[in-house]
Design a protein around this motif. Structure first.
Motif, PDB file in Angstrom:
ATOM      1  N   THR A 107      38.894  31.590  51.975  1.00  0.00           N
ATOM      2  CA  THR A 107      38.839  30.521  50.988  1.00  0.00           C
ATOM      3  C   THR A 107      38.383  29.250  51.675  1.00  0.00           C
ATOM      4  OG1 THR A 107      40.610  31.487  49.644  1.00  0.00           O
ATOM      5  CG2 THR A 107      40.157  29.145  49.335  1.00  0.00           C
ATOM      6  N   LEU A 108      37.222  28.739  51.263  1.00  0.00           N
ATOM      7  CA  LEU A 108      36.702  27.479  51.788  1.00  0.00           C
ATOM      8  C   LEU A 108      37.146  26.373  50.843  1.00  0.00           C
ATOM      9  CD1 LEU A 108      33.040  28.604  52.632  1.00  0.00           C
ATOM     10  CD2 LEU A 108      35.127  28.913  53.984  1.00  0.00           C
ATOM     11  N   SER A 109      37.722  25.300  51.384  1.00  0.00           N
ATOM     12  CA  SER A 109      38.360  24.291  50.549  1.00  0.00           C
ATOM     13  C   SER A 109      37.981  22.882  50.974  1.00  0.00           C
ATOM     14  CB  SER A 109      39.885  24.448  50.625  1.00  0.00           C
ATOM     15  OG  SER A 109      40.549  23.393  49.961  1.00  0.00           O
ATOM     16  N   THR A 110      37.735  22.020  49.970  1.00  0.00           N
ATOM     17  CA  THR A 110      37.498  20.605  50.226  1.00  0.00           C
ATOM     18  C   THR A 110      38.000  19.784  49.046  1.00  0.00           C
ATOM     19  OG1 THR A 110      35.849  19.012  51.044  1.00  0.00           O
ATOM     20  CG2 THR A 110      35.199  20.375  49.172  1.00  0.00           C
ATOM     21  N   CYS A 111      38.134  18.486  49.255  1.00  0.00           N
ATOM     22  CA  CYS A 111      38.580  17.598  48.175  1.00  0.00           C
ATOM     23  C   CYS A 111      37.508  17.471  47.106  1.00  0.00           C
ATOM     24  CB  CYS A 111      38.907  16.209  48.726  1.00  0.00           C
ATOM     25  SG  CYS A 111      40.327  16.180  49.834  1.00  0.00           S
ATOM     26  N   ASN A 112      37.948  17.236  45.877  1.00  0.00           N
ATOM     27  CA  ASN A 112      37.031  17.031  44.771  1.00  0.00           C
ATOM     28  C   ASN A 112      36.984  15.558  44.371  1.00  0.00           C
ATOM     29  OD1 ASN A 112      36.914  17.316  41.330  1.00  0.00           O
ATOM     30  ND2 ASN A 112      35.248  18.096  42.592  1.00  0.00           N
ATOM     31  N   GLY A 113      37.301  14.687  45.278  1.00  0.00           N
ATOM     32  CA  GLY A 113      37.312  13.257  44.997  1.00  0.00           C
ATOM     33  C   GLY A 113      38.388  12.602  45.837  1.00  0.00           C
ATOM     34  N   ARG A 114      38.279  11.315  45.994  1.00  0.00           N
ATOM     35  CA  ARG A 114      39.235  10.589  46.817  1.00  0.00           C
ATOM     36  C   ARG A 114      40.540  10.337  46.052  1.00  0.00           C
ATOM     37  NH1 ARG A 114      36.785   5.525  49.792  1.00  0.00           N
ATOM     38  NH2 ARG A 114      38.695   5.894  51.004  1.00  0.00           N
ATOM     39  N   ASN A 115      41.631  10.389  46.788  1.00  0.00           N
ATOM     40  CA  ASN A 115      42.953  10.051  46.246  1.00  0.00           C
ATOM     41  C   ASN A 115      43.384  10.946  45.082  1.00  0.00           C
ATOM     42  OD1 ASN A 115      43.085   7.824  48.076  1.00  0.00           O
ATOM     43  ND2 ASN A 115      41.823   6.638  46.662  1.00  0.00           N
ATOM     44  N   THR A 116      43.006  12.212  45.133  1.00  0.00           N
ATOM     45  CA  THR A 116      43.460  13.168  44.121  1.00  0.00           C
ATOM     46  C   THR A 116      43.930  14.429  44.842  1.00  0.00           C
ATOM     47  OG1 THR A 116      41.415  14.445  43.798  1.00  0.00           O
ATOM     48  CG2 THR A 116      41.599  12.330  42.640  1.00  0.00           C
ATOM     49  N   ASN A 117      44.632  15.282  44.114  1.00  0.00           N
ATOM     50  CA  ASN A 117      45.039  16.557  44.713  1.00  0.00           C
ATOM     51  C   ASN A 117      44.173  17.698  44.195  1.00  0.00           C
ATOM     52  OD1 ASN A 117      45.963  16.888  42.098  1.00  0.00           O
ATOM     53  ND2 ASN A 117      47.910  17.844  42.711  1.00  0.00           N
ATOM     54  N   ARG A 118      43.025  17.336  43.613  1.00  0.00           N
ATOM     55  CA  ARG A 118      42.088  18.352  43.134  1.00  0.00           C
ATOM     56  C   ARG A 118      41.223  18.849  44.291  1.00  0.00           C
ATOM     57  NH1 ARG A 118      40.645  18.648  37.741  1.00  0.00           N
ATOM     58  NH2 ARG A 118      38.424  18.601  38.171  1.00  0.00           N
ATOM     59  N   ARG A 119      40.990  20.141  44.330  1.00  0.00           N
ATOM     60  CA  ARG A 119      40.206  20.751  45.389  1.00  0.00           C
ATOM     61  C   ARG A 119      39.115  21.633  44.791  1.00  0.00           C
ATOM     62  NH1 ARG A 119      42.926  17.427  47.290  1.00  0.00           N
ATOM     63  NH2 ARG A 119      44.414  17.545  49.026  1.00  0.00           N
ATOM     64  N   MET A 120      37.997  21.686  45.488  1.00  0.00           N
ATOM     65  CA  MET A 120      36.941  22.630  45.145  1.00  0.00           C
ATOM     66  C   MET A 120      37.001  23.758  46.159  1.00  0.00           C
ATOM     67  SD  MET A 120      34.457  23.489  43.161  1.00  0.00           S
ATOM     68  CE  MET A 120      33.262  24.834  43.237  1.00  0.00           C
ATOM     69  N   VAL A 121      37.064  24.985  45.671  1.00  0.00           N
ATOM     70  CA  VAL A 121      37.184  26.124  46.572  1.00  0.00           C
ATOM     71  C   VAL A 121      36.115  27.174  46.284  1.00  0.00           C
ATOM     72  CG1 VAL A 121      39.665  25.822  46.924  1.00  0.00           C
ATOM     73  CG2 VAL A 121      38.854  27.307  45.070  1.00  0.00           C
ATOM     74  N   LEU A 122      35.710  27.843  47.343  1.00  0.00           N
ATOM     75  CA  LEU A 122      34.884  29.043  47.244  1.00  0.00           C
ATOM     76  C   LEU A 122      35.706  30.184  47.827  1.00  0.00           C
ATOM     77  CD1 LEU A 122      31.370  27.842  48.524  1.00  0.00           C
ATOM     78  CD2 LEU A 122      32.276  27.797  46.187  1.00  0.00           C
ATOM     79  N   VAL A 123      35.995  31.175  47.019  1.00  0.00           N
ATOM     80  CA  VAL A 123      36.711  32.359  47.488  1.00  0.00           C
ATOM     81  C   VAL A 123      35.655  33.432  47.745  1.00  0.00           C
ATOM     82  CG1 VAL A 123      38.502  34.047  46.986  1.00  0.00           C
ATOM     83  CG2 VAL A 123      38.703  31.716  46.096  1.00  0.00           C
ATOM     84  N   CYS A 124      35.680  33.994  48.945  1.00  0.00           N
ATOM     85  CA  CYS A 124      34.580  34.858  49.385  1.00  0.00           C
ATOM     86  C   CYS A 124      35.098  36.155  49.989  1.00  0.00           C
ATOM     87  CB  CYS A 124      33.728  34.138  50.440  1.00  0.00           C
ATOM     88  SG  CYS A 124      33.326  32.418  50.051  1.00  0.00           S
ATOM     89  N   GLN A 125      34.248  37.176  49.947  1.00  0.00           N
ATOM     90  CA  GLN A 125      34.532  38.436  50.624  1.00  0.00           C
ATOM     91  C   GLN A 125      33.296  38.880  51.401  1.00  0.00           C
ATOM     92  OE1 GLN A 125      35.976  41.126  47.498  1.00  0.00           O
ATOM     93  NE2 GLN A 125      38.084  40.743  48.171  1.00  0.00           N
ATOM     94  N   ALA A 126      33.522  39.595  52.496  1.00  0.00           N
ATOM     95  CA  ALA A 126      32.428  40.031  53.363  1.00  0.00           C
ATOM     96  C   ALA A 126      31.652  41.178  52.721  1.00  0.00           C
ATOM     97  CB  ALA A 126      32.973  40.465  54.712  1.00  0.00           C
ATOM     98  N   VAL A 127      30.332  41.157  52.912  1.00  0.00           N
ATOM     99  CA  VAL A 127      29.479  42.235  52.405  1.00  0.00           C
ATOM    100  C   VAL A 127      28.682  42.894  53.523  1.00  0.00           C
ATOM    101  CG1 VAL A 127      29.248  41.349  50.070  1.00  0.00           C
ATOM    102  CG2 VAL A 127      27.689  40.526  51.841  1.00  0.00           C
ATOM    103  N   PHE A 128      28.681  42.274  54.716  1.00  0.00           N
ATOM    104  CA  PHE A 128      27.899  42.817  55.830  1.00  0.00           C
ATOM    105  C   PHE A 128      28.543  42.366  57.130  1.00  0.00           C
ATOM    106  CE2 PHE A 128      24.329  42.363  58.905  1.00  0.00           C
ATOM    107  CZ  PHE A 128      23.939  43.696  58.966  1.00  0.00           C
ATOM    108  N   GLU A 129      28.614  43.268  58.096  1.00  0.00           N
ATOM    109  CA  GLU A 129      29.270  42.948  59.361  1.00  0.00           C
ATOM    110  C   GLU A 129      28.482  43.484  60.539  1.00  0.00           C
ATOM    111  OE1 GLU A 129      33.472  43.829  61.783  1.00  0.00           O
ATOM    112  OE2 GLU A 129      33.246  44.422  59.672  1.00  0.00           O
TER     113      GLU A 129
END
Length: 246
Positions: A219-241
């Protein structure tokens, strides 16, 4: 006389606010420049492989990177974006909020793995954090994934460790709160299957990627704006190794 005094006080307050804002802007600007220079210098140790017969996607000098910072656990790249950074992990989730990979104090910080995760990505959900910087650096790009068109043009996510290099795909892109179940790491029996299904159901759009309930997530996570508890996330799974011989 009283009106003049009040006007003067208002002027002084506004002047002080302006000066504070100006100092903050200058500081942020300086931090951006210094951080960009610092990360450009370490990025030279990571090169896309162009040798015929080389099975690796990226050639990485792990010894050189460890000499700079022994807390490095991975390198993350989203081709075609600003994301081309080392990933570190330490005993808390505070240290790298305002410290770069090379150890300088800086508001840009560093990309880091949650301190409660195993550093080998063996958990069912490994969380990686980064700041949403206004100059587009660090994990700012994650917020651009709110648009399906941007996602469609940047579908590959690579994470490299000394043991393997994996290509990931996004199974869910969505907004959440900092204390939501998205950030779960440990799961009871049968709980993970429900977790993955719930995360996929929350996606802003259909990523058109399948998903598996027996495969780990990052799960890649970052803020969705300053001074908030909202986050934008990308949930990912591997397809090649690509496994790297020891």
């Amino acid at each position: 006389m009283k009106k003049k005094y009040m006007s003067l006080m208002v002027f002084l307050v506004l002047l002080i606010c302006f000066l504070i804002s100006l100092v903050g802007a200058v500081t942020y600007g300086s931090d951006y420049i210094l951080a960009e220079k610092s990360y450009d210098e370490v990025a030279k140790y990571v090169q896309e492989s162009d040798e015929s017969g080389n099975s690796l996607k990226y050639v990485i000098d792990w010894d050189a990177l460890r000499a700079i910072n022994p807390e490095i656990v991975a390198w993350i790249i989203i081709p075609g974006t600003e994301i081309n950074y080392p990933v570190v992990q330490t005993t808390d989730n505070e240290k790298y909020l305002k410290k770069t990979f090379t150890g300088e104090k800086n508001s840009c910080g560093c990309i880091f793995m949650d301190c409660y995760n195993h550093s080998d990505f063996s958990d069912l959900n490994t969380i990686i954090y980064g700041h949403n910087m206004r100059n587009g650096s660090m994990f700012h790009v994650l917020n651009l994934f709110r648009e399906q068109e941007y996602y469609s043009e940047h579908r590959e996510i690579w994470i490299c460790t000394p043991q393997w290099q994996k290509q990931y795909q996004v199974i869910s892109a969505h907004l959440t709160k900092s204390d939501s179940d998205t950030y779960m790491i440990a799961f009871a029996k049968g709980q993970y299957e429900k977790y993955v299904g719930r995360e996929v159901s929350q996606s802003i759009y259909d990523t058109e990627n399948g998903y598996r309930t027996d495969l780990e997530c990052i799960t890649l996570s970052t803020c969705n704006g300053r001074n908030t508890n909202r986050r934008m996330v990308l949930v990912c799974q591997a397809v090649f190794e690509i496994r790297i011989a020891s």
